[in-house]
Write an enzyme that holds these catalytic residues in place. Structure first.
Site, PDB file in Angstrom:
ATOM      1  N   ASP A  31       0.866  -1.188   0.000  1.00  0.00           N
ATOM      2  CA  ASP A  31       0.000   0.000   0.000  1.00  0.00           C
ATOM      3  C   ASP A  31       0.904   1.239   0.000  1.00  0.00           C
ATOM      4  OD1 ASP A  31      -3.272   0.183   1.112  1.00  0.00           O
ATOM      5  OD2 ASP A  31      -2.096   2.032   0.896  1.00  0.00           O
ATOM      6  N   LEU A  33      -0.356   4.040   1.253  1.00  0.00           N
ATOM      7  CA  LEU A  33      -0.993   4.805   2.346  1.00  0.00           C
ATOM      8  C   LEU A  33      -1.635   6.105   1.845  1.00  0.00           C
ATOM      9  CD1 LEU A  33       1.615   4.209   5.216  1.00  0.00           C
ATOM     10  CD2 LEU A  33      -0.270   2.738   4.464  1.00  0.00           C
ATOM     11  N   ASP A  74       4.018   2.495  -4.293  1.00  0.00           N
ATOM     12  CA  ASP A  74       2.978   3.098  -5.124  1.00  0.00           C
ATOM     13  C   ASP A  74       2.953   2.356  -6.449  1.00  0.00           C
ATOM     14  OD1 ASP A  74       1.490   4.698  -6.890  1.00  0.00           O
ATOM     15  OD2 ASP A  74       1.970   6.513  -5.756  1.00  0.00           O
ATOM     16  N   ILE A  75       1.900   1.573  -6.671  1.00  0.00           N
ATOM     17  CA  ILE A  75       1.894   0.733  -7.879  1.00  0.00           C
ATOM     18  C   ILE A  75       1.715   1.555  -9.152  1.00  0.00           C
ATOM     19  CG2 ILE A  75       1.054  -1.313  -6.630  1.00  0.00           C
ATOM     20  CD1 ILE A  75      -1.639  -0.834  -8.271  1.00  0.00           C
ATOM     21  N   ARG A 101     -11.047   5.159  -4.832  1.00  0.00           N
ATOM     22  CA  ARG A 101     -12.327   4.495  -5.033  1.00  0.00           C
ATOM     23  C   ARG A 101     -13.592   5.326  -4.786  1.00  0.00           C
ATOM     24  NH1 ARG A 101     -15.569   4.966  -0.792  1.00  0.00           N
ATOM     25  NH2 ARG A 101     -14.905   4.054   1.178  1.00  0.00           N
ATOM     26  N   THR A 145     -16.325  -2.683 -10.042  1.00  0.00           N
ATOM     27  CA  THR A 145     -17.575  -2.184  -9.454  1.00  0.00           C
ATOM     28  C   THR A 145     -18.777  -2.512 -10.330  1.00  0.00           C
ATOM     29  OG1 THR A 145     -18.802  -0.150  -8.991  1.00  0.00           O
ATOM     30  CG2 THR A 145     -16.949   0.078 -10.449  1.00  0.00           C
ATOM     31  N   SER A 188     -19.307   8.285 -13.380  1.00  0.00           N
ATOM     32  CA  SER A 188     -18.373   9.261 -12.780  1.00  0.00           C
ATOM     33  C   SER A 188     -16.989   8.953 -13.342  1.00  0.00           C
ATOM     34  CB  SER A 188     -18.342   9.116 -11.251  1.00  0.00           C
ATOM     35  OG  SER A 188     -17.668   7.915 -10.908  1.00  0.00           O
ATOM     36  N   TYR A 190     -14.422   8.171 -11.599  1.00  0.00           N
ATOM     37  CA  TYR A 190     -13.990   6.941 -10.908  1.00  0.00           C
ATOM     38  C   TYR A 190     -14.522   5.699 -11.629  1.00  0.00           C
ATOM     39  CZ  TYR A 190     -14.895   2.978  -7.877  1.00  0.00           C
ATOM     40  OH  TYR A 190     -15.033   1.697  -7.393  1.00  0.00           O
ATOM     41  N   HIS A 191     -15.838   5.699 -11.916  1.00  0.00           N
ATOM     42  CA  HIS A 191     -16.409   4.525 -12.580  1.00  0.00           C
ATOM     43  C   HIS A 191     -15.803   4.327 -13.971  1.00  0.00           C
ATOM     44  CE1 HIS A 191     -19.612   5.174  -9.485  1.00  0.00           C
ATOM     45  NE2 HIS A 191     -19.495   3.860  -9.432  1.00  0.00           N
ATOM     46  N   LYS A 194     -12.747   2.308 -13.897  1.00  0.00           N
ATOM     47  CA  LYS A 194     -13.008   0.873 -13.723  1.00  0.00           C
ATOM     48  C   LYS A 194     -13.388   0.221 -15.051  1.00  0.00           C
ATOM     49  CE  LYS A 194     -12.483   0.379  -9.266  1.00  0.00           C
ATOM     50  NZ  LYS A 194     -11.481  -0.498  -8.677  1.00  0.00           N
ATOM     51  N   GLN A 217     -18.042  -5.391  -7.817  1.00  0.00           N
ATOM     52  CA  GLN A 217     -18.569  -5.355  -6.448  1.00  0.00           C
ATOM     53  C   GLN A 217     -19.668  -4.297  -6.285  1.00  0.00           C
ATOM     54  OE1 GLN A 217     -16.512  -6.078  -2.342  1.00  0.00           O
ATOM     55  NE2 GLN A 217     -15.817  -4.105  -3.057  1.00  0.00           N
ATOM     56  N   ASN A 249     -23.875   2.884   4.983  1.00  0.00           N
ATOM     57  CA  ASN A 249     -23.126   3.206   6.212  1.00  0.00           C
ATOM     58  C   ASN A 249     -23.386   4.640   6.650  1.00  0.00           C
ATOM     59  OD1 ASN A 249     -22.045   0.698   6.539  1.00  0.00           O
ATOM     60  ND2 ASN A 249     -19.915   1.294   6.258  1.00  0.00           N
ATOM     61  N   ARG A 250     -23.541   5.543   5.674  1.00  0.00           N
ATOM     62  CA  ARG A 250     -23.829   6.939   6.035  1.00  0.00           C
ATOM     63  C   ARG A 250     -25.197   7.042   6.722  1.00  0.00           C
ATOM     64  NH1 ARG A 250     -21.980  11.649   3.835  1.00  0.00           N
ATOM     65  NH2 ARG A 250     -23.915  12.235   2.773  1.00  0.00           N
TER      66      ARG A 250
HETATM   67  N1  NAD Z   1     -15.917   0.374  -0.680  1.00  0.00           N
HETATM   68  C1  NAD Z   1     -16.850   0.039  -1.559  1.00  0.00           C
HETATM   69  O1  NAD Z   1     -18.064   0.167  -1.304  1.00  0.00           O
HETATM   70  C2  NAD Z   1     -16.451  -0.537  -2.888  1.00  0.00           C
HETATM   71  C3  NAD Z   1     -17.470  -0.918  -3.781  1.00  0.00           C
HETATM   72  C4  NAD Z   1     -17.136  -1.440  -5.022  1.00  0.00           C
HETATM   73  C5  NAD Z   1     -15.800  -1.586  -5.367  1.00  0.00           C
HETATM   74  N2  NAD Z   1     -14.816  -1.216  -4.500  1.00  0.00           N
HETATM   75  C6  NAD Z   1     -13.420  -1.365  -4.934  1.00  0.00           C
HETATM   76  O2  NAD Z   1     -12.654  -2.040  -3.972  1.00  0.00           O
HETATM   77  C7  NAD Z   1     -11.328  -1.511  -3.941  1.00  0.00           C
HETATM   78  C8  NAD Z   1     -10.974  -1.120  -2.518  1.00  0.00           C
HETATM   79  O3  NAD Z   1     -11.916  -0.176  -2.033  1.00  0.00           O
HETATM   80  P1  NAD Z   1     -11.857   0.363  -0.548  1.00  0.00           P
HETATM   81  O4  NAD Z   1     -13.234   0.761  -0.173  1.00  0.00           O
HETATM   82  O5  NAD Z   1     -11.095  -0.591   0.280  1.00  0.00           O
HETATM   83  O6  NAD Z   1     -10.997   1.694  -0.784  1.00  0.00           O
HETATM   84  P2  NAD Z   1      -9.888   2.355   0.160  1.00  0.00           P
HETATM   85  O7  NAD Z   1      -9.605   3.705  -0.396  1.00  0.00           O
HETATM   86  O8  NAD Z   1     -10.280   2.242   1.587  1.00  0.00           O
HETATM   87  O9  NAD Z   1      -8.625   1.406  -0.082  1.00  0.00           O
HETATM   88  C9  NAD Z   1      -7.783   1.486  -1.205  1.00  0.00           C
HETATM   89  C10 NAD Z   1      -6.359   1.270  -0.707  1.00  0.00           C
HETATM   90  O10 NAD Z   1      -5.476   1.321  -1.832  1.00  0.00           O
HETATM   91  C11 NAD Z   1      -4.368   2.141  -1.526  1.00  0.00           C
HETATM   92  N3  NAD Z   1      -3.881   2.694  -2.808  1.00  0.00           N
HETATM   93  C12 NAD Z   1      -4.519   3.552  -3.639  1.00  0.00           C
HETATM   94  N4  NAD Z   1      -3.736   3.824  -4.704  1.00  0.00           N
HETATM   95  C13 NAD Z   1      -2.590   3.126  -4.535  1.00  0.00           C
HETATM   96  C14 NAD Z   1      -1.392   3.011  -5.296  1.00  0.00           C
HETATM   97  N5  NAD Z   1      -1.212   3.693  -6.421  1.00  0.00           N
HETATM   98  N6  NAD Z   1      -0.401   2.204  -4.838  1.00  0.00           N
HETATM   99  C15 NAD Z   1      -0.564   1.514  -3.675  1.00  0.00           C
HETATM  100  N7  NAD Z   1      -1.677   1.598  -2.906  1.00  0.00           N
HETATM  101  C16 NAD Z   1      -2.679   2.395  -3.338  1.00  0.00           C
HETATM  102  C17 NAD Z   1      -4.925   3.202  -0.563  1.00  0.00           C
HETATM  103  O11 NAD Z   1      -3.917   3.787   0.253  1.00  0.00           O
HETATM  104  C18 NAD Z   1      -5.923   2.381   0.264  1.00  0.00           C
HETATM  105  O12 NAD Z   1      -5.338   1.821   1.395  1.00  0.00           O
HETATM  106  C19 NAD Z   1     -11.300  -0.312  -4.882  1.00  0.00           C
HETATM  107  O13 NAD Z   1     -10.679  -0.661  -6.092  1.00  0.00           O
HETATM  108  C20 NAD Z   1     -12.761  -0.004  -5.107  1.00  0.00           C
HETATM  109  O14 NAD Z   1     -12.974   0.537  -6.371  1.00  0.00           O
HETATM  110  C21 NAD Z   1     -15.111  -0.690  -3.268  1.00  0.00           C
END
Ligand code: NAD
Length: 398
Positions: A31, A33, A74-75, A101, A145, A188, A190-191, A194, A217, A249-250
């Site tokens: 990660d 972070l 950082d990927i 996300r 998503t 959006s 973001y979408h 994906k 998801q 959750n909100r």
């Molecule tokens: N939370 C939801 O409701 C939900 C719904 C559908 C899909 N998703 C997908 O699931 C995945 C995770 O979602 P989440 O809710 O855990 O999000 P989140 O933001 O809590 O977690 C994402 C993590 O990835 C890390 N990250 C981001 N870019 C990075 C990079 N370039 N290199 C390394 N680390 C990186 C961030 O620091 C974070 O810890 C996402 O791809 C999101 O699109 C989430």
């Protein structure tokens, strides 16, 4: 199995990493972070107090979990280090959560739009290119998503798991049938990233036979799993703010602190949902049932139920006595839509869905009540508007 969990410090990634380690897999959390840094920039914190990644990992080891390692990387920007990591760890599977996300965050400004595209598309492409360059046979499990299918254009049709069979008319009047990737209709930036991920997977699977499972998801609700509940230092994050908080959750958190439930527009929007415990279980099922060599990208609809947002608010109001307040919609989206989704793949693999009626709604309200004093009410409204028209509507209805 040796597993790299990219984005393993995040809301879905952390409980998933812990679950995989508990199931006996050798897990490396990767990660950058960035999610924690975005909290600092937005001046908001997770409702639940979360410890640092180092403390999380130490706590996990102490409460009896199989130790996990952490790599700060950082990927999207550190291609050479990512390649080196693949070469040194030689993982069987990479679970890819590492993206920006939040749809509202992606729509805040041109800077956040560009960041979301740069981060998400480069990250996914770097991973695919690095796997090819490493010469390893790695299975990617990616978190996509349900939003890639779009909302509003299905006219009662069931959304299949990724592929649609279509009939193509020929000049001579005959037709042939073809299985194509389901058309995308992102709502959006973001979408949109994906949907671009989907094409990257399609191409690298066709060209380089990379094995991919793409999990479309639904919106995740809940916060902890039985494993992250083992110790307060393992607590998962709970986003409630207008940028990162997800709708159910909100509502539950708003009900817990006596804030009127923020329904955008008419509340006629229908969305797919999944509890965090099922999300974690689905990732494990996907990882333990990989595609075979040469198989096309496996696409699963990772959701367990669909609900209309207004009806969800009513359900939360009935449970808690909360008031509902209808607000101008910051998003440019269909006022109302239906959503019928095929999710047979996970059910056939043995998923036993957690539903809204399982008492877990009340559990989330309890968590939110416990941490209510950490809530900054001024961060609850969604102020990120999709266009200037929506921004104006928010201003006039404020
Ligand atoms: N939370 C939801 O409701 C939900 C719904 C559908 C899909 N998703 C997908 O699931 C995945 C995770 O979602 P989440 O809710 O855990 O999000 P989140 O933001 O809590 O977690 C994402 C993590 O990835 C890390 N990250 C981001 N870019 C990075 C990079 N370039 N290199 C390394 N680390 C990186 C961030 O620091 C974070 O810890 C996402 O791809 C999101 O699109 C989430």
């Amino acid at each position: 199995m040796k597993v790299l969990v990219l984005g393993g410090d995040g809301f879905c990634g952390w409980p998933c990493a812990v679950n995989l380690a508990d199931a006996g897999h050798d897990v490396v959390v990767v990660d950058n972070l960035s999610r924690r840094k975005i909290d600092i920039d937005l001046e908001v914190e997770s409702l639940t107090p979360i410890t640092s990644i180092g403390e999380r990992l130490r706590a996990w080891e102490q409460v009896g979990g199989k130790a996990m390692r952490f790599v700060h990387l950082d990927i999207a920007r550190e291609y050479d280090r990512l390649l080196e990591l693949l070469r040194s760890e030689r993982p069987d599977t990479v679970v890819h959560f590492a993206e920006q996300r939040a749809a509202p965050y992606s729509m805040k400004s041109s800077a956040t739009k560009r960041y979301t595209v740069d981060n998400n598309v480069n990250g996914t492409h770097n991973l695919l290119a690095a796997i090819v360059e490493s010469g390893l046979d790695v299975h990617i499990v990616h978190l996509g998503t349900m939003g890639v299918y779009g909302y509003g254009s299905h006219r009662g049709a069931t959304i299949p798991e990724g592929y649609l069979t279509v009939e193509v008319p020929q000049a001579d009047g005959s037709r042939f049938t073809e299985k194509i990737l389901h058309p995308t209709d992102p709502g959006s930036v973001y979408h949109m990233t994906k949907t671009l991920d989907q094409l990257l997977f399609y191409y690298y699977n066709k060209n380089d036979s990379i094995r991919v499972t793409d999990l479309h998801q639904g919106i995740v609700w809940g916060t902890n799993t039985t494993l992250t509940d083992r110790d307060p230092r393992l607590t998962n994050r709970f986003d409630y703010d207008g940028d990162y908080g997800t709708v159910l959750n909100r509502f539950l958190m708003q009900a817990a602190i006596g804030y009127p439930l923020t329904v955008h527009g008419t509340g006629g929007q229908t969305r797919a949902f999944i509890h965090i415990r099922d999300s974690v279980r689905c990732v494990q099922l996907a990882l333990e049932n990989p595609p075979t060599s040469g198989e096309k990208v496996k696409i699963f609809n990772q959701m367990t139920e669909s609900h209309q947002v207004g009806q969800l608010a009513q359900k939360v109001a009935d449970l808690t006595g909360a008031e509902i307040r209808y607000q101008a919609n910051p998003r440019k989206e269909a006022i109302e839509n239906d959503l019928i989704v095929d999710n047979r793949c996970f059910i056939e693999l043995g998923l036993n869905p957690t539903t809204l009626d399982d008492g877990l709604l009340a559990e989330v309200v309890d968590v939110a009540r416990r941490w209510a004093d950490r809530c900054d009410r001024s961060r609850i409204p969604c102020l990120s508007a999709w266009t200037t028209r929506q921004a104006e509507a928010i201003r006039t209805h404020a």
